[in-house]
Design a protein around this motif. Structure first.
Motif, PDB file in Angstrom:
ATOM      1  N   GLY A  52       0.821  -1.215   0.000  1.00 47.42           N
ATOM      2  CA  GLY A  52       0.000   0.000   0.000  1.00 47.42           C
ATOM      3  C   GLY A  52       0.845   1.251   0.000  1.00 47.42           C
ATOM      4  N   PHE A  53       1.892   1.253   0.837  1.00 50.64           N
ATOM      5  CA  PHE A  53       2.758   2.433   0.934  1.00 50.64           C
ATOM      6  C   PHE A  53       3.477   2.684  -0.392  1.00 50.64           C
ATOM      7  CE2 PHE A  53       6.558   4.826   1.822  1.00 50.64           C
ATOM      8  CZ  PHE A  53       6.134   5.775   2.737  1.00 50.64           C
ATOM      9  N   SER A  54       4.125   1.641  -0.899  1.00 42.51           N
ATOM     10  CA  SER A  54       4.953   1.846  -2.099  1.00 42.51           C
ATOM     11  C   SER A  54       4.107   2.155  -3.338  1.00 42.51           C
ATOM     12  CB  SER A  54       5.860   0.632  -2.344  1.00 42.51           C
ATOM     13  OG  SER A  54       5.107  -0.538  -2.271  1.00 42.51           O
ATOM     14  N   SER A  55       2.987   1.424  -3.500  1.00 45.46           N
ATOM     15  CA  SER A  55       2.179   1.648  -4.707  1.00 45.46           C
ATOM     16  C   SER A  55       1.579   3.056  -4.699  1.00 45.46           C
ATOM     17  CB  SER A  55       1.086   0.595  -4.841  1.00 45.46           C
ATOM     18  OG  SER A  55       0.200   0.707  -3.754  1.00 45.46           O
ATOM     19  N   ALA A  56       1.072   3.471  -3.528  1.00 47.28           N
ATOM     20  CA  ALA A  56       0.457   4.801  -3.454  1.00 47.28           C
ATOM     21  C   ALA A  56       1.513   5.886  -3.640  1.00 47.28           C
ATOM     22  CB  ALA A  56      -0.250   4.989  -2.112  1.00 47.28           C
ATOM     23  N   TYR A  57       2.686   5.683  -3.054  1.00 37.53           N
ATOM     24  CA  TYR A  57       3.733   6.707  -3.167  1.00 37.53           C
ATOM     25  C   TYR A  57       4.164   6.880  -4.628  1.00 37.53           C
ATOM     26  CZ  TYR A  57       7.881   9.473  -2.371  1.00 37.53           C
ATOM     27  OH  TYR A  57       8.809  10.485  -2.404  1.00 37.53           O
ATOM     28  N   ILE A  58       4.393   5.758  -5.293  1.00 37.08           N
ATOM     29  CA  ILE A  58       4.854   5.825  -6.690  1.00 37.08           C
ATOM     30  C   ILE A  58       3.787   6.466  -7.583  1.00 37.08           C
ATOM     31  CG2 ILE A  58       5.451   4.404  -8.711  1.00 37.08           C
ATOM     32  CD1 ILE A  58       6.765   2.451  -6.660  1.00 37.08           C
ATOM     33  N   SER A  59       2.533   5.989  -7.426  1.00 38.03           N
ATOM     34  CA  SER A  59       1.487   6.502  -8.324  1.00 38.03           C
ATOM     35  C   SER A  59       1.147   7.964  -8.015  1.00 38.03           C
ATOM     36  CB  SER A  59       0.237   5.623  -8.256  1.00 38.03           C
ATOM     37  OG  SER A  59      -0.291   5.678  -6.960  1.00 38.03           O
ATOM     38  N   GLU A  60       1.053   8.313  -6.726  1.00 38.41           N
ATOM     39  CA  GLU A  60       0.696   9.698  -6.377  1.00 38.41           C
ATOM     40  C   GLU A  60       1.817  10.684  -6.720  1.00 38.41           C
ATOM     41  OE1 GLU A  60      -2.031  11.462  -5.312  1.00 38.41           O
ATOM     42  OE2 GLU A  60      -3.044   9.604  -5.812  1.00 38.41           O
TER      43      GLU A  60
ATOM     44  N   ALA B 158       2.910  20.898  -1.861  1.00 37.79           N
ATOM     45  CA  ALA B 158       1.832  19.903  -1.836  1.00 37.79           C
ATOM     46  C   ALA B 158       2.200  18.694  -2.696  1.00 37.79           C
ATOM     47  CB  ALA B 158       0.531  20.519  -2.337  1.00 37.79           C
ATOM     48  N   SER B 159       2.853  18.936  -3.834  1.00 41.32           N
ATOM     49  CA  SER B 159       3.205  17.814  -4.712  1.00 41.32           C
ATOM     50  C   SER B 159       4.253  16.914  -4.069  1.00 41.32           C
ATOM     51  CB  SER B 159       3.690  18.327  -6.073  1.00 41.32           C
ATOM     52  OG  SER B 159       4.969  18.892  -5.936  1.00 41.32           O
ATOM     53  N   ARG B 160       4.991  17.433  -3.077  1.00 42.77           N
ATOM     54  CA  ARG B 160       5.957  16.587  -2.367  1.00 42.77           C
ATOM     55  C   ARG B 160       5.330  15.944  -1.121  1.00 42.77           C
ATOM     56  NH1 ARG B 160       9.068  21.084  -3.852  1.00 42.77           N
ATOM     57  NH2 ARG B 160       8.793  22.104  -1.844  1.00 42.77           N
ATOM     58  N   LEU B 161       4.417  16.690  -0.468  1.00 46.94           N
ATOM     59  CA  LEU B 161       3.832  16.200   0.793  1.00 46.94           C
ATOM     60  C   LEU B 161       2.717  15.179   0.584  1.00 46.94           C
ATOM     61  CD1 LEU B 161       3.427  19.355   3.074  1.00 46.94           C
ATOM     62  CD2 LEU B 161       4.565  17.232   3.672  1.00 46.94           C
ATOM     63  N   LEU B 162       1.853  15.462  -0.382  1.00 44.70           N
ATOM     64  CA  LEU B 162       0.659  14.633  -0.553  1.00 44.70           C
ATOM     65  C   LEU B 162       0.997  13.156  -0.812  1.00 44.70           C
ATOM     66  CD1 LEU B 162      -2.455  14.733  -0.578  1.00 44.70           C
ATOM     67  CD2 LEU B 162      -2.294  14.842  -3.047  1.00 44.70           C
ATOM     68  N   PRO B 163       1.968  12.843  -1.717  1.00 44.42           N
ATOM     69  CA  PRO B 163       2.274  11.429  -1.933  1.00 44.42           C
ATOM     70  C   PRO B 163       2.717  10.720  -0.648  1.00 44.42           C
ATOM     71  CG  PRO B 163       3.246  12.744  -3.674  1.00 44.42           C
ATOM     72  CD  PRO B 163       2.735  13.707  -2.651  1.00 44.42           C
ATOM     73  N   LEU B 164       3.444  11.428   0.211  1.00 43.31           N
ATOM     74  CA  LEU B 164       3.890  10.823   1.481  1.00 43.31           C
ATOM     75  C   LEU B 164       2.707  10.541   2.398  1.00 43.31           C
ATOM     76  CD1 LEU B 164       7.144  12.750   2.460  1.00 43.31           C
ATOM     77  CD2 LEU B 164       6.909  10.297   2.095  1.00 43.31           C
ATOM     78  N   LEU B 165       1.808  11.529   2.491  1.00 46.85           N
ATOM     79  CA  LEU B 165       0.642  11.380   3.359  1.00 46.85           C
ATOM     80  C   LEU B 165      -0.267  10.250   2.853  1.00 46.85           C
ATOM     81  CD1 LEU B 165      -1.100  12.540   5.717  1.00 46.85           C
ATOM     82  CD2 LEU B 165      -2.245  13.931   4.003  1.00 46.85           C
ATOM     83  N   VAL B 166      -0.504  10.263   1.537  1.00 45.87           N
ATOM     84  CA  VAL B 166      -1.379   9.245   0.946  1.00 45.87           C
ATOM     85  C   VAL B 166      -0.750   7.859   1.104  1.00 45.87           C
ATOM     86  CG1 VAL B 166      -2.219   8.398  -1.276  1.00 45.87           C
ATOM     87  CG2 VAL B 166      -2.559  10.773  -0.660  1.00 45.87           C
ATOM     88  N   ALA B 167       0.571   7.773   0.896  1.00 48.93           N
ATOM     89  CA  ALA B 167       1.267   6.497   1.032  1.00 48.93           C
ATOM     90  C   ALA B 167       1.158   5.989   2.468  1.00 48.93           C
ATOM     91  CB  ALA B 167       2.727   6.662   0.635  1.00 48.93           C
ATOM     92  N   PHE B 168       1.312   6.891   3.432  1.00 49.92           N
ATOM     93  CA  PHE B 168       1.219   6.499   4.838  1.00 49.92           C
ATOM     94  C   PHE B 168      -0.176   5.939   5.141  1.00 49.92           C
ATOM     95  CE2 PHE B 168       0.221   7.545   9.285  1.00 49.92           C
ATOM     96  CZ  PHE B 168       1.238   6.876   9.933  1.00 49.92           C
ATOM     97  N   VAL B 169      -1.194   6.672   4.707  1.00 48.74           N
ATOM     98  CA  VAL B 169      -2.575   6.232   4.964  1.00 48.74           C
ATOM     99  C   VAL B 169      -2.864   4.922   4.240  1.00 48.74           C
ATOM    100  CG1 VAL B 169      -5.008   6.807   4.532  1.00 48.74           C
ATOM    101  CG2 VAL B 169      -3.463   8.535   5.410  1.00 48.74           C
TER     102      VAL B 169
END
Lengths: 192, 108
Positions: free
Chosen positions: A66-74, A101-112
């Motif tokens: 979940g973390f890696s797929s969301a981080y890469i795609s986001e 935001a383009s740097r923070l959002l992928p991290l937040l989404v990946a975490f969730v």
């Protein structure tokens, strides 16, 4: 600092994205655990250590996936959006709230996206854990875990219903039906 | 900036002080943050100021706005940095109003 982060995430509609990932991968985690529990029940496995090992292994795999797929795609998605905006603005926006935001959002989404199935999985297998630690429960561990899985899926459906403004009971029941159909498919496969 | 530029609350020489009372920017900004969020962010950085934002033209991804800031003593750098931070791009400064305050010490 938190105001700045909130503003950065606010302009990207982060709440909606995070909520979507929370439910989608949470649902994924809950159904995976449900499948494992039904599978173990049908196979007659009673060794709690084996069941726990398999379930925790699956939960960790779901979290990392979940973390890696969301981080890469986001990251790819947000960088594309930022590039398009930079082209429209004809300026470098790396230091603006859009760039942050383009740097923070992928991290937040990946975490969730990583933590959602992990936490839900741990919650579902908690009765098995309790039985392993010799804590007395009203139901046998696999049956109790099955009930918790159904309850979690019902609540996830209910939450979606509340968000979308439809009847929460019907939304919860819909998620419950999906869980029961999944169980039925696994049970019927057992007879093949 | 060199000594020829006007900066609020900065002495231009030993005896004179120039303060910016009004400044109007022509800004190109993305649709988000909204005009309200954009103007509020500028107002937040300039206590006691009045910020007015007029949308002049709307494009697919951007909009051109006229941002009018009025106050007793405006900080140009502070306002322009806020505009850039909010994702805006300053096209021009269309209007300014400055006041020349003789130095208090010189008057005495």
């Amino acid at each position: 600092m938190f105001d700045s982060i909130r503003a950065s995430l606010g302009i990207t509609g982060a709440h909606g994205i995070v909520r979507r990932y929370l439910v989608v991968n949470g649902f994924d985690g809950a159904l995976t655990m449900l499948g494992l529990i039904v599978g173990f029940y049908l196979s007659g496995t009673t060794e709690l250590r084996v069941i726990l090992g398999a379930c925790v292994g699956a939960a960790v795999a779901l979290a990392v996936s979940g973390f890696s797929s969301a981080y890469i795609s986001e990251t790819a998605e947000k960088q594309k959006e930022l590039r398009e905006l930079e082209q429209a603005m004809i300026t470098d926006m790396a230091e603006s709230i859009h760039g942050r935001a383009s740097r923070l959002l992928p991290l937040l989404v990946a975490f969730v996206n990583g933590m959602s199935p992990f936490v839900i999985s741990l919650l579902i297998i908690s009765p098995i854990w309790a039985a392993y630690l010799s804590i007395a429960m009203p139901l046998p561990p696999l049956e109790a875990a099955f009930v918790v899985a159904l309850a979690v899926l019902f609540m996830l459906g209910m939450y979606l219903g509340t968000v979308s403004g439809i009847n929460w009971l019907w939304a919860g029941m819909r998620a419950l039906i999906i869980a029961l159909v999944t169980s039925a498919i696994i049970i019927s496969l057992n007879f093949l | 900036m060199g000594s020829n530029y006007i900066i609020a609350d900065k002495k231009t020489d030993d005896t004179n002080m120039i303060r910016i009372k009004k400044i109007v920017f022509d800004v190109l900004k993305p649709h988000r943050p909204t005009g309200l969020e954009f103007a509020s962010a500028v107002a937040e950085k300039c206590p006691g100021s009045v910020v007015n934002l007029n949308v002049e033209a709307v494009d697919q991804n951007t909009e051109s706005v006229l941002l009018r800031v009025e106050g007793e003593s405006l900080d140009f750098d502070n306002i322009s940095n806020t505009i850039l931070e909010m994702g805006g791009s300053i096209h021009s400064v269309d209007e300014v109003e400055v006041i020349h305050l003789p130095d208090a010490g010189a008057e005495e």
